[in-house]
Design a protein around this motif. Structure first.
Motif, short mmCIF file in Angstrom:
data_model
loop_
_atom_site.label_atom_id
_atom_site.label_comp_id
_atom_site.label_asym_id
_atom_site.label_seq_id
_atom_site.Cartn_x
_atom_site.Cartn_y
_atom_site.Cartn_z
N SER A 17 0.98 -1.28 -0.11
CA SER A 17 -0.12 -0.06 0.33
C SER A 17 0.83 1.08 -0.07
O SER A 17 0.20 2.59 -0.88
CB SER A 17 -1.05 0.28 0.92
N THR A 21 1.44 4.18 -2.49
CA THR A 21 0.87 5.46 -2.80
C THR A 21 2.15 6.49 -3.53
O THR A 21 2.02 7.48 -3.82
CB THR A 21 0.45 6.24 -0.92
N THR A 99 -9.76 2.05 -11.09
CA THR A 99 -9.56 1.75 -10.36
C THR A 99 -8.29 1.64 -10.11
O THR A 99 -7.13 1.30 -10.57
CB THR A 99 -10.03 0.58 -9.24
N SER A 173 -4.34 11.33 -1.20
CA SER A 173 -4.22 9.56 -1.89
C SER A 173 -5.32 8.66 -1.44
O SER A 173 -4.83 8.11 -1.72
CB SER A 173 -2.75 9.34 -2.36
N GLY A 177 -8.71 5.79 -1.41
CA GLY A 177 -9.19 4.57 -1.05
C GLY A 177 -10.67 4.46 -1.09
O GLY A 177 -11.08 3.09 -0.85
N THR A 178 -11.46 5.47 -0.41
CA THR A 178 -12.21 5.07 -0.32
C THR A 178 -13.40 4.67 -1.90
O THR A 178 -14.76 3.95 -2.02
CB THR A 178 -14.07 6.16 -0.45
N GLY A 182 -6.52 2.38 -4.30
CA GLY A 182 -5.16 1.45 -3.73
C GLY A 182 -4.23 2.61 -3.32
O GLY A 182 -4.65 3.22 -2.32
N GLY A 185 -4.88 4.24 1.95
CA GLY A 185 -5.64 4.97 2.00
C GLY A 185 -7.23 4.55 1.89
O GLY A 185 -7.65 3.42 2.72
N ASP A 186 -6.67 3.26 1.36
CA ASP A 186 -7.38 1.91 0.79
C ASP A 186 -7.64 0.93 1.56
O ASP A 186 -8.45 0.28 1.88
CB ASP A 186 -6.95 1.39 -0.46
N ARG A 190 -10.07 0.01 3.77
CA ARG A 190 -10.68 -1.79 4.42
C ARG A 190 -10.53 -2.71 5.74
O ARG A 190 -11.13 -3.21 5.91
CB ARG A 190 -9.96 -2.54 3.11
N THR A 204 -1.37 3.49 9.88
CA THR A 204 -1.59 3.82 8.52
C THR A 204 -1.19 5.70 8.80
O THR A 204 -0.98 6.49 8.25
CB THR A 204 -3.02 3.89 7.27
#
Length: 229
Positions: A17, A21, A99, A173, A177-178, A182, A185-186, A190, A204
């Motif tokens: 992740s 970013t 995505t 960025s 994630g919403t 990726g 944030g993703d 999740r 995070t």
């Protein structure tokens, strides 16, 4: 609570992740510099009319500046999360997907270009008008004035603008994630949100804070070194 064993087990996902970013921010930053810097120069030049000798030239400058200002202000007035969704069709055309880090780079670039262009314009406005007028009076060409006067004199401010832009891109960025963009944030969405995983949420946050602090310190250091004042 923070579970170190769980954090260790999630390290591969965290590193993946983090790399995503960096990828989306890096791609977007290159696009922003390539497009945003000339836009900022154009905004400054047309607003002051330094290279317009005739009345017709001054009129063209005003028209160009008004159009650019309107477009830039229009894009900046749209919240990023809305812009992200609105640009999905364009992203599909350009990238072939909606995505992932590459897809998110499209909306990140569109959001950051106007922001950086305004920062460049602001940095150029801080240059002493006498320095520019002296170069014009000496017969320097527009390109020579841009290369030898405007950019060197505004270098420190532009670097600070790049620093602010990178930090904004990191924040944007994370929002991406919403929609499965990726990145860190993703991961936070999740695991930290949907699964109520405090360990991942804390991790995070710490990663983003450290990244932003590192960028700010590096940017400030470089800006001070190149400051001509």
């Amino acid at each position: 609570m923070f579970d170190f064993a769980h954090f260790t087990s999630m390290l591969p996902d965290i590193w993946t992740s983090f790399g995503q970013t960096l990828l989306m921010v890096g791609i977007s930053l290159v696009v922003v510099l390539v497009i945003g810097l000339p836009l900022g120069l154009l905004l400054f030049i047309t607003s002051h009319g330094f290279f317009a000798v005739r009345n017709s030239g001054k009129k063209v400058n005003r028209i160009v500046n008004n159009v650019l200002s309107f477009v830039i202000n229009f894009v900046r007035s749209i919240p990023y999360i809305i812009l992200l969704v609105a640009l999905i069709p364009l992203t599909k055309v350009l990238i072939g997907d909606t995505t992932g880090p590459l897809a998110v780079s499209v909306s990140l670039s569109v959001a950051a270009i106007p922001f950086f262009a305004r920062l460049v314009e602001t940095s150029l406005k801080e240059i002493s008008k006498g320095v520019i007028e002296a170069a014009i009076a000496a017969g320097a060409s527009p390109w020579l004035i841009i290369k030898e006067v405007l950019l060197p004199e505004a270098k420190s401010g532009i670097i600070q603008g790049i620093t602010m832009t990178i930090i904004s891109l990191i924040a944007y960025s994370a929002m991406a994630g919403t929609i499965g963009g990726g990145g860190v944030g993703d991961l936070a969405i999740r695991f930290g949100y949907y699964r109520y995983d405090d360990t991942i949420m804390i991790a995070t946050i710490v990663i983003l804070v450290i990244l932003v602090q590192a960028v700010q310190i590096l940017g400030d250091t470089i800006a001070k070194k190149v400051n001509r004042k």
